[in-house]
Design an enzyme around this catalytic site. Structure first.
Site, PDB file in Angstrom:
ATOM      1  N   GLY A   1       7.072  -3.129  -2.247  1.00  0.00           N
ATOM      2  CA  GLY A   1       6.772  -1.719  -1.998  1.00  0.00           C
ATOM      3  C   GLY A   1       7.776  -0.803  -2.654  1.00  0.00           C
ATOM      4  O   GLY A   1       7.697  -0.492  -3.839  1.00  0.00           O
TER       5      GLY A   1
ATOM      6  N   LEU B   1      -0.358  10.203   4.171  1.00  0.00           N
ATOM      7  CA  LEU B   1      -1.611   9.572   3.727  1.00  0.00           C
ATOM      8  C   LEU B   1      -2.426  10.441   2.780  1.00  0.00           C
ATOM      9  O   LEU B   1      -3.655  10.469   2.845  1.00  0.00           O
ATOM     10  CB  LEU B   1      -2.461   9.181   4.947  1.00  0.00           C
TER      11      LEU B   1
ATOM     12  N   THR C   1       6.593   0.672   8.062  1.00  0.00           N
ATOM     13  CA  THR C   1       7.941   1.261   8.097  1.00  0.00           C
ATOM     14  C   THR C   1       8.420   1.495   9.526  1.00  0.00           C
ATOM     15  O   THR C   1       7.634   1.567  10.465  1.00  0.00           O
ATOM     16  CB  THR C   1       7.952   2.589   7.346  1.00  0.00           C
TER      17      THR C   1
ATOM     18  N   CYS D   1       0.386   3.666  10.713  1.00  0.00           N
ATOM     19  CA  CYS D   1       1.094   4.669   9.922  1.00  0.00           C
ATOM     20  C   CYS D   1       1.890   5.572  10.842  1.00  0.00           C
ATOM     21  O   CYS D   1       1.326   6.184  11.749  1.00  0.00           O
ATOM     22  CB  CYS D   1       0.147   5.516   9.091  1.00  0.00           C
TER      23      CYS D   1
ATOM     24  N   SER E   1       0.831  -1.205   0.000  1.00  0.00           N
ATOM     25  CA  SER E   1       0.000   0.000   0.000  1.00  0.00           C
ATOM     26  C   SER E   1       0.866   1.255   0.000  1.00  0.00           C
ATOM     27  O   SER E   1       1.848   1.353   0.728  1.00  0.00           O
ATOM     28  CB  SER E   1      -0.889  -0.004   1.238  1.00  0.00           C
TER      29      SER E   1
END
Lengths: 264, 305
Positions: B267, B75, B194, B132, B23
């Site tokens: 990714g 985002l 991450t 996130c 994503s």
């Protein structure tokens, strides 16, 4: 359509201090690339630096299937590029860019190219394409540099019969000052006539050119330079705010924008 | 040899191969459809989608570090209604499971998103982003098993789609959070998101990211991601895991399968090589053929000491 190419290097020669032109055999890129397009180059074999770096297309030879990039040796990728010998391969993805230079189609338009530093090469490409498309286009080319020895492409433009004018900040060649010191009188001289400005260079230069063109009501296309991590529109790293409130990606929504669109 | 099986199962979904997109690295599909044949992927995981449009963080948003990148995109997306109206019709043209990554700040946001996306049709799975690192409160759920459980329980009530919880590595121990998500109804887990990091420009004496911190991805994080996958797989051997973190090649992907991942997300590699996802899928298939492995599932968790 962007695709990856492992292109054989044909030549890779210095032109001025710290700048080289690399020419590669890449028929698909040569066929598809237009002025304002860029290619993303990868030289590292073990992920450092990890990302590709963007280079505007300098020239293409569609008959021979060749593409050339003019680059300034500034970092790890360009240092590696500078060591490529003929016969070695260069890993490129391209052509990249969603919105590229559009030649103004009004009759008798004066096309004014304003380039600074390594912003000059894509405009040389645009000038070449204009000369291929039209019998005798009216092109004026303004090249800016800090000093005479950093000037790019003047001789080849003159050799091609292009009206090339120069501004150096230290006055070592041409007009002493900035590109806008050459551009403003030229625009005033052509006041009321169809004029289109195409600009590529460092951001402060492009901002000054954009402001001048907006003030004088002249259309101006700018190839904006920001760091573009992926170049294909998916990382969202290269966003740019426009005056209409939109936040767009420089790589696929640009990199060419109109002067009034960019919020500096 | 064409009778090898590359298909794997994640919850209710059958993936034609284990390779999915990470994503936030593949847009919403249309951006990549000219470059990659989406029908050659196991699944497409689209960019994070929130209740309202988000402009994201100021720039610089991505900086390079040795063998990695730090990102603080924040985002950026056009909101769920735009996704359903503008992006989903395009994705419905493809024969590939579509997994939407959901992000919010409260349980109600996730429930709202899950309801809308389930009703929309054409979405096959939901990846719940509780981790996130680049938005305030983005990590609150991911560091607390009780909060994770509450969120997944509430989302589970409103959807029968395959639920995947994306876990953060920025915790002392991922296992209790992984277990809480599964016990609350998550069909599968994605890991890792991450790792929070930063970088400083010493000449300017300033942080290189406008957001100060960002999420580190790329080959630099691969050993950590692999360790996380192995730890969670060992604790929850029956839970399908989507492993991710610095996978650049088929060899990297096989390492993750051996550590216990059922699927692999590509990714950051897509930023470097736009066709990385399908290249790795092809490389994995070639590996199976060369090594006479009849079923890719034989590799999952097959590492030995």
């Amino acid at each position: 359509m962007p695709h990856q190419v492992f292109a054989r290097v044909l030549s890779n020669d210095p032109i001025i201090a710290g700048h080289q032109v690399i020419t590669c055999e890449a028929p698909t890129l040569a066929a598809e690339a237009q002025p304002g397009h860029f290619v993303n180059v990868l030289t590292a074999e073990r992920y450092d630096p990890l990302l590709r770096k963007p280079f505007s297309v300098y020239t293409v030879d569609r008959d021979r299937g060749q593409i050339s990039l003019l680059y300034s040796i500034v970092g790890a990728t360009t240092a590696s590029m500078s060591r490529k010998r003929p016969g070695e391969m260069l890993d490129m993805v391209g052509p990249l860019g969603g919105r590229i230079f559009q030649a103004d189609t009004r009759p008798d338009t004066t096309h004014i190219m304003v380039g600074g530093g390594y912003g000059v090469p894509p405009l040389v490409f645009l000038s070449r394409e204009l000369r291929l498309a039209q019998s005798a286009p009216n092109i004026k080319f303004i090249i800016g540099a800090r000093r005479k020895d950093l000037l790019l492409c003047e001789a080849e433009l003159v050799a091609a019969g292009v009206d090339a004018r120069v501004a150096t900040e230290d006055g070592s060649h041409g007009t002493s000052g900035r590109v806008t010191d050459v551009l403003e009188p030229l625009l005033l001289e052509n006041s009321g006539l169809p004029v289109a400005v195409y600009c590529c260079g460092p951001t402060p230069m492009m901002k000054a050119v954009a402001e001048l063109c907006l003030k004088l009501g002249v259309t101006c296309q700018l190839s904006v330079e920001v760091a573009m991590p992926c170049g294909i529109g998916v990382c969202m790293g290269c966003v740019l705010d426009l005056t209409d409130g939109r936040r767009v990606r420089c790589c696929v929504d640009g990199p060419v924008f109109e002067a009034g669109e960019v919020k500096w | 040899m064409t009778n090898i099986n590359t298909a794997v199962k994640i919850g209710k979904l059958t993936l034609r191969n284990p390779i999915v997109t990470g994503s936030g690295t593949f847009g919403f599909g249309p951006e990549m459809a000219n470059i990659v044949d989406l029908n050659k992927l196991g699944a497409v995981v689209v960019k994070s989608t929130s209740r309202e449009p988000r402009l994201g963080n100021p720039t610089p948003r991505i900086v390079e570090t040795p063998s990695g990148i730090l990102n603080a995109i924040g985002l950026q997306n056009s909101g769920v209604d735009n996704f359903i109206a503008e992006k989903l019709p395009f994705l419905r043209n493809y024969d590939v499971p579509i997994i939407v990554n959901l992000v919010g700040t409260e349980v109600a946001d996730y429930v709202h998103l899950a309801e809308k996306l389930t009703a929309a049709g054409g979405v096959h799975g939901l990846e719940i982003n509780i981790s996130c690192p680049n938005v305030s409160h983005g990590c609150d759920f991911a560091v607390d098993p009780a909060l994770t459980a509450e969120l997944i329980r509430e989302v589970r009530k409103v959807t029968d789609l395959t639920l995947i919880t994306k876990l953060s590595p920025n915790v002392t121990d991922m296992v209790p959070i992984a277990r809480a998500a599964v016990d609350a109804g998550s069909d599968a887990l994605s890991l890792i998101n991450t790792l929070i990091g930063t970088a400083i420009d010493v000449r300017k004496r300033k942080f290189r990211l406008a957001n100060i911190t960002g999420g580190l991805s790329g080959p630099a994080v691969k050993p950590i991601a692999l360790r996380c996958v192995w730890q969670v797989h060992r604790a929850l051997p029956n839970v399908p895991l989507i492993g991710m973190g610095g996978i650049m090649s088929a060899t990297d992907a096989i390492e993750f399968l051996l550590a216990g991942a059922t699927a692999i997300a590509i990714g950051t590699a897509t930023f470097v090589n736009p066709t990385a996802s399908t290249d790795i899928a092809a490389g994995l298939e070639a590996y199976l053929i060369e090594n006479g492995i009849a079923d890719v599932n034989e590799l999952i968790g097959a590492v030995t000491q």
